[in-house]
Scaffold this active site. Structure first.
Site, PDB file in Angstrom:
ATOM      1  N   ASP A  39       0.786  -1.240   0.000  1.00 11.52           N
ATOM      2  CA  ASP A  39       0.000   0.000   0.000  1.00 11.52           C
ATOM      3  C   ASP A  39       0.821   1.295   0.000  1.00 11.52           C
ATOM      4  O   ASP A  39       1.767   1.430   0.782  1.00 11.52           O
ATOM      5  CB  ASP A  39      -0.855   0.102   1.269  1.00 11.52           C
ATOM      6  CG  ASP A  39      -1.526  -1.172   1.644  1.00 11.52           C
ATOM      7  OD1 ASP A  39      -1.506  -2.136   0.860  1.00 11.52           O
ATOM      8  OD2 ASP A  39      -2.082  -1.214   2.753  1.00 11.52           O
ATOM      9  N   PHE A  98       2.061  -0.816  10.007  1.00 11.26           N
ATOM     10  CA  PHE A  98       1.094  -1.002   8.936  1.00 11.26           C
ATOM     11  C   PHE A  98       0.683   0.365   8.362  1.00 11.26           C
ATOM     12  O   PHE A  98       1.154   1.413   8.793  1.00 11.26           O
ATOM     13  CB  PHE A  98      -0.123  -1.777   9.458  1.00 11.26           C
ATOM     14  CG  PHE A  98       0.044  -3.283   9.387  1.00 11.26           C
ATOM     15  CD1 PHE A  98       1.293  -3.877   9.263  1.00 11.26           C
ATOM     16  CD2 PHE A  98      -1.069  -4.124   9.455  1.00 11.26           C
ATOM     17  CE1 PHE A  98       1.437  -5.260   9.195  1.00 11.26           C
ATOM     18  CE2 PHE A  98      -0.939  -5.501   9.384  1.00 11.26           C
ATOM     19  CZ  PHE A  98       0.311  -6.078   9.256  1.00 11.26           C
ATOM     20  N   SER A  99      -0.273   0.313   7.433  1.00  7.53           N
ATOM     21  CA  SER A  99      -0.594   1.496   6.631  1.00  7.53           C
ATOM     22  C   SER A  99      -1.100   2.674   7.445  1.00  7.53           C
ATOM     23  O   SER A  99      -1.649   2.507   8.543  1.00  7.53           O
ATOM     24  CB  SER A  99      -1.635   1.130   5.583  1.00  7.53           C
ATOM     25  OG  SER A  99      -0.993   0.398   4.570  1.00  7.53           O
ATOM     26  N   ARG A 167      -7.273  -0.747  11.660  1.00  6.10           N
ATOM     27  CA  ARG A 167      -6.030  -0.276  11.030  1.00  6.10           C
ATOM     28  C   ARG A 167      -6.244   0.749   9.927  1.00  6.10           C
ATOM     29  O   ARG A 167      -7.340   1.015   9.501  1.00  6.10           O
ATOM     30  CB  ARG A 167      -5.255  -1.471  10.476  1.00  6.10           C
ATOM     31  CG  ARG A 167      -5.996  -2.336   9.477  1.00  6.10           C
ATOM     32  CD  ARG A 167      -5.074  -3.506   9.049  1.00  6.10           C
ATOM     33  NE  ARG A 167      -5.729  -4.423   8.141  1.00  6.10           N
ATOM     34  CZ  ARG A 167      -6.397  -5.507   8.516  1.00  6.10           C
ATOM     35  NH1 ARG A 167      -6.504  -5.817   9.796  1.00  6.10           N
ATOM     36  NH2 ARG A 167      -6.961  -6.300   7.616  1.00  6.10           N
TER      37      ARG A 167
HETATM   38  C1  FRU Z   1      -3.786  -3.691   2.791  1.00  7.61           C
HETATM   39  C2  FRU Z   1      -3.129  -4.098   4.098  1.00  7.61           C
HETATM   40  C3  FRU Z   1      -3.467  -3.084   5.179  1.00  7.61           C
HETATM   41  C4  FRU Z   1      -2.331  -3.219   6.139  1.00  7.61           C
HETATM   42  C5  FRU Z   1      -1.179  -3.497   5.220  1.00  7.61           C
HETATM   43  C6  FRU Z   1      -0.138  -4.418   5.765  1.00  7.61           C
HETATM   44  O1  FRU Z   1      -3.101  -4.109   1.655  1.00  7.61           O
HETATM   45  O2  FRU Z   1      -3.537  -5.388   4.464  1.00  7.61           O
HETATM   46  O3  FRU Z   1      -4.723  -3.249   5.766  1.00  7.61           O
HETATM   47  O4  FRU Z   1      -2.144  -2.076   6.900  1.00  7.61           O
HETATM   48  O5  FRU Z   1      -1.721  -4.061   4.044  1.00  7.61           O
HETATM   49  O6  FRU Z   1       0.981  -4.465   4.950  1.00  7.61           O
END
Ligand code: FRU
Length: 495
Positions: A39, A98-99, A167
């Site tokens: 992402d 994460f994102s 998240r």
């Molecule tokens: C989406 C995701 C997000 C998460 C990230 C982890 O592609 O699953 O929800 O934050 O990738 O890499």
């Protein structure tokens, strides 16, 4: 102060990125200099430049404990690589940063908000996973994690919200305060986008549930983005585990755009329209920035989660690409997207051809070939004759090539990338309905390892990765029946 883990990532980048042969990289699509990306994160305007981060594992072309990679640009096309910004170096994010998103604070700091993932083995042998929202403040290069992290955790969730699936905060400033939306899972197990509010970005409270799946649209909802556009409110999100939601939506991890207004009573988004954001095979987790000139610009991961285990042969030194940034508009209640206008300044000399007639034949047009180009086509049936099918073959050589079929009677476009370097066992074909009463207008952005297609001036977009060998540069036009074709082709030039 940089942690050992961040130093290691930065040293690795310094030692390995310069060794990657540029001929193996996309010409104008962003990828990690090394390793894996997914992402886009933190797309933001900071001190006059657009910064972009991404989910990143520098060490391998596979997903692993997530870091944030970092680039910046002034024109959305030429990206300057900066050292990795975040490493999973605190207890609360030891299983991944994460994102998330970013903005410039009124006092000139660059604020990142991301999801810290922490897994703990419990005495009963089960693993507890917590996803909590964290902050880091920086200067556009180095970032300090906020000592009060995490700043938003399960205690702020409405009853029954999931502490494990919580998240991808998208942060913005409005009035004197801050807002963010984040993905969550409701007690029914399916996804929702929650809105939170804060006076200072440090203290957060739940404000409303903007939208929820109710098990109607996939399961967990990831990577929300929410913004006003052309008099409407737009919510972008990425649902997981979608099944049979009509032909417009791909199964598995897909994307959804909801357009409506805010209901003043409930704070929820009314739904005037539900549409896929992209009709291709490779598009996920889009994020937008409000550009200095007022444009809403979106970038996304150009990849399908369900096919990440497949690698091109011979292998490439990176995995994961991002789309070209796209300008968004709402017109006639629909989301429109067009490549950023800056791309036009990269066009070389034009090859133009108007009213080319094809009758049950395949043609090549002198000067129209290549793998790094911007190609505009208008396709029409000839008056009084029938056009059963028009086929454009890209990356063509012998019987190989990526085929785009247009069937006017069915009003469908089908893109088939079989035989373009990916195994037959994965999804290689995608059809979607188009509006084309008199003519179909297509714009195709072709790069070494991808195709982005824009239909009818951005009414629909469709993204595909392809790994056909670079020597395959042919472009062919085939009419079954009779067609008139207008064509405009530009090589795209990058240093
Ligand atoms: C989406 C995701 C997000 C998460 C990230 C982890 O592609 O699953 O929800 O934050 O990738 O890499």
């Amino acid at each position: 102060m940089n942690s050992e883990l961040l130093r290691r990532a930065r040293d690795y980048e310094r030692d390995h990125i310069p060794a990657v042969p540029p001929a193996l990289l996309p010409r104008y699509h962003l990828c990690g200099g090394v390793g894996w990306i997914n992402d886009p994160n933190g797309f933001s305007l900071y001190k006059g430049e657009y910064h972009l981060f991404f989910q990143y594992n520098p060490y391998d072309v596979r997903w692993d404990t997530m870091h944030w990679g970092h680039v910046k640009t002034r024109d959305f096309l030429r990206w300057e690589r900066l050292p990795a910004a975040l490493a999973p170096d605190r207890d609360y994010d030891r299983d991944g940063c994460f994102s998330g998103s970013a903005l410039e604070t009124p006092d000139g700091r660059h604020l990142l908000m991301y999801t810290g993932v922490q897994k703990t083995l419990l005495p009963d042998g089960t693993v507890e996973e917590l996803q909590r929202q964290c902050l880091a403040f920086g200067d556009g290069r180095d970032y300090e994690k906020y000592p009060g992290n995490p700043v938003l955790d399960g205690s702020a969730l409405p009853p029954g919200g999931s502490r494990k699936d919580f998240r991808d905060p998208k942060l913005w400033r409005e009035g004197d305060g801050y807002f963010c939306v984040a993905g969550n899972r409701c007690p029914d197990g399916s996804g929702a986008v929650l809105l939170f509010q804060s006076p200072d970005a440090l203290h957060w409270r739940y404000a409303a549930t903007l939208a929820a799946s109710g098990n109607r649209f996939g399961r967990m909802w990831e990577c929300p983005d929410f913004f006003p556009l052309d008099g409407k409110r737009v919510l972008l999100l990425s649902p997981q585990e979608v099944r049979d939601h009509g032909p417009e939506f791909i199964d598995g991890n897909t994307t959804l755009c909801l357009i409506g207004e805010l209901d003043p009573e409930s704070g929820a988004l009314t739904r005037e329209r539900e549409q896929p954001i992209d009709y291709g095979l490779d598009f996920y987790a889009p994020q937008t920035v409000l550009a200095a000139d007022g444009r809403r610009v979106m970038i996304a991961w150009m990849q399908y989660w369900n096919s990440v285990d497949y690698r091109p042969e011979p292998p490439l030194p990176f995995f994961g690409q991002l789309t070209v940034p796209r300008e968004l508009r709402v017109r006639d209640g629909k989301l429109y997207q067009t490549p950023v206008r800056e791309l036009e300044s990269r066009r070389g000399a034009a090859v133009r051809c108007a009213g080319l007639t094809l009758r049950d034949e395949t043609r090549q047009v002198p000067g129209v070939s290549g793998r790094c180009l911007d190609l505009l086509l208008t396709i029409r049936p000839l008056p009084g004759e029938t056009l059963r099918r028009f086929t454009l073959t890209l990356a063509a050589a012998d019987e190989h090539g990526l085929r785009l079929h247009y069937e006017p009677d069915e009003n469908t476009v089908t893109v088939d990338r079989s035989g373009c370097g990916l195994p037959d066992s994965i999804l290689n074909r995608r059809s979607f309905a188009v509006n084309a009463d008199a003519a179909l207008r297509l714009r195709l952005l072709l790069d070494r390892w991808s195709l982005e297609l824009f239909v009818n001036d951005g009414e629909q977009a469709a993204s595909f990765v392809l790994y056909a060998p670079q020597e395959r540069t042919g472009i062919r036009f085939t009419a079954e029946g009779a067609a008139a074709l207008d064509l405009e082709k530009y090589d795209l030039e990058f240093d």
